[in-house]
Scaffold this active site. Structure first.
Site, short mmCIF file in Angstrom:
data_model
loop_
_atom_site.label_atom_id
_atom_site.label_comp_id
_atom_site.label_asym_id
_atom_site.label_seq_id
_atom_site.Cartn_x
_atom_site.Cartn_y
_atom_site.Cartn_z
N TRP A 21 47.49 47.37 34.51
CA TRP A 21 46.23 46.13 35.16
C TRP A 21 46.71 46.49 36.73
O TRP A 21 45.75 46.12 37.78
CB TRP A 21 46.63 44.89 34.61
CG TRP A 21 45.90 43.68 35.39
CD1 TRP A 21 44.85 43.83 36.01
CD2 TRP A 21 46.09 42.45 34.67
NE1 TRP A 21 44.31 42.52 36.47
CE2 TRP A 21 45.10 41.70 35.44
CE3 TRP A 21 46.71 41.48 34.02
CZ2 TRP A 21 44.83 40.16 35.22
CZ3 TRP A 21 46.91 40.23 33.88
CH2 TRP A 21 45.79 39.68 34.69
N ASP A 51 48.55 51.87 29.08
CA ASP A 51 47.05 50.94 28.82
C ASP A 51 46.54 50.72 29.86
O ASP A 51 47.05 50.27 30.92
CB ASP A 51 47.77 49.91 27.96
CG ASP A 51 46.55 48.90 27.70
OD1 ASP A 51 45.95 49.02 26.56
OD2 ASP A 51 46.33 47.97 28.54
N TYR A 56 39.80 47.03 35.48
CA TYR A 56 40.94 47.23 36.33
C TYR A 56 40.56 48.04 37.84
O TYR A 56 40.69 49.07 37.76
CB TYR A 56 42.16 47.87 35.90
CG TYR A 56 42.83 47.05 34.71
CD1 TYR A 56 42.20 45.73 34.30
CD2 TYR A 56 43.76 47.70 33.72
CE1 TYR A 56 42.91 45.15 33.11
CE2 TYR A 56 44.15 46.97 32.72
CZ TYR A 56 43.74 45.73 32.40
OH TYR A 56 44.28 45.06 31.17
N HIS A 123 37.62 44.56 24.94
CA HIS A 123 38.54 43.83 25.93
C HIS A 123 38.15 42.09 25.69
O HIS A 123 37.42 41.79 26.60
CB HIS A 123 37.99 44.40 27.35
CG HIS A 123 39.05 43.86 28.17
ND1 HIS A 123 38.99 44.53 29.56
CD2 HIS A 123 40.24 43.22 28.14
CE1 HIS A 123 39.96 44.09 30.26
NE2 HIS A 123 40.71 43.30 29.48
N SER A 154 41.43 44.08 21.73
CA SER A 154 42.33 43.43 22.57
C SER A 154 41.96 41.84 22.55
O SER A 154 40.91 41.48 22.71
CB SER A 154 42.49 43.54 24.00
OG SER A 154 43.49 42.71 24.76
#
Length: 329
Positions: A21, A51, A56, A123, A154
């Site tokens: 991230w 990941d 991002y 997501h 997620s």
């Protein structure tokens, strides 16, 4: 570093991975080269699970990960998980259809520079998405087409994870789990293990609180989510400090220090606490600092924590944190 098998994917991955991230932003400014250096540092420490997500930095994180893996010719040695869905505007369940998912997957394939994504995760989709079989059928079709090898979800909430693993094609669930977010241990981890679903743990250090890095007067850059998302202004507040009010988290972390072994840092203690739960496959702390990455990786080599240290962690959770998070996620 020890490895664990990610559900039914066949991927044996390191217990400590890298969350990227930070490479996209939301944690302060950085250059592309600083982002690449973080990935290199993780690979140098033996990390083989990365990941990322398509949002991002609007694809920047995916691109930087792909560039380093190309540079190292390391694609066969590393598993890359990415995510899709948060590009939807508005972010609604109806948008998780075959057309949009294929478009997102194709974009991630291009950003990473691969024909097939190792693992594609929805997501943190809206609640209604989990009751749309057609969404999961679309993922299965993309897998059949060779655009992704495996898929998972997620999630924000335990209940979402429990619902997701009812779909047989879901091979992994990414969830927040740490000494400040203990609810997944009540039922979710047991159910995931029973169904042989891989568990990827994100936000393990509660945005730095569980690294023992802050005092109550800490200030964060304007572009850092720990500044602008404390009340959930931009996205789910549970992603920032694991949903714990900052001042409460600082005090709880201070109390938890008494449970940390002499040979470990607070961050290592936290990661070891998570790994002591066998259902967890891998943890994805994010960092741009090579020393912090090495420190995180070393947690895999620590012995399991004693019963007394686990009990102390539960006491701190009950005394300071539970009332703020347990009923919400």
């Amino acid at each position: 570093m020890d490895r664990r098998t990610l559900g039914t994917t066949g991927f044996d991955v390191t217990e400590i991975g890298l969350g990227t991230w930070q490479l996209g932003g939301d944690w302060g400014e950085l250059t592309d080269e600083e982002g690449r250096e973080a990935v290199r540092a993780a690979l140098d420490e033996g990390v083989d699970f990365l990941d990322t997500a398509d949002v991002y930095g609007d694809g920047r994180s995916e691109r930087l990960v792909g560039e380093v893996l190309d540079e190292r010719d390391a694609w066969d040695e590393v598993t890359v998980a990415t995510k899709a869905g948060r590009r939807l505007d508005p972010h609604e369940a109806d948008g998780y259809d075959a057309e949009n998912l294929e478009r997102f997957v194709d974009r991630s394939r291009e950003q990473l520079g691969v024909e097939t994504l190792d693992l594609l995760q929805l997501h943190c989709p809206p609640w209604e998405t989990y009751y749309r079989p057609e969404t999961f059928e679309a993922l299965s079709d993309l897998r059949a087409d060779g655009k992704l090898a495996h898929y998972g979800v997620s999630v924000e909430k335990v209940e979402q994870g429990l619902k997701a693993i009812e779909y047989p094609g879901v091979e992994s669930v990414q969830i927040i789990f740490n000494p400040f977010r203990q609810r997944p241990a009540e039922r979710f981890l047991r159910e995931a293990e029973k169904r042989n679903v891989g568990v990827v743990v994100r936000v393990p250090l509660a945005s730095g609180l569980l690294a023992g890095a802050f005092d109550a007067d800490e200030e964060f850059p304007e572009e850092d989510h720990r500044n602008y998302n404390r009340e959930g202004e931009a996205f789910d507040v549970g992603e920032t400090f694991a949903g714990v009010p900052f001042e409460v988290g600082v005090k709880a972390a201070e109390e938890l220090e008494a449970a940390v072994p002499e040979n470990a840092t607070m961050a290592q203690f936290t990661l070891r606490w998570i790994l002591d739960h066998d259902a967890v496959t891998t943890i994805i702390p994010g960092s741009l600092d090579a020393d912090h990455i090495a420190d995180n990786v070393a947690a895999s080599s620590l012995p399991s924590l004693s019963v007394d240290r686990h009990r102390r962690t539960e006491d701190v959770y009950d005394d300071y944190v539970r009332e703020h998070v347990h009923h919400r996620w």
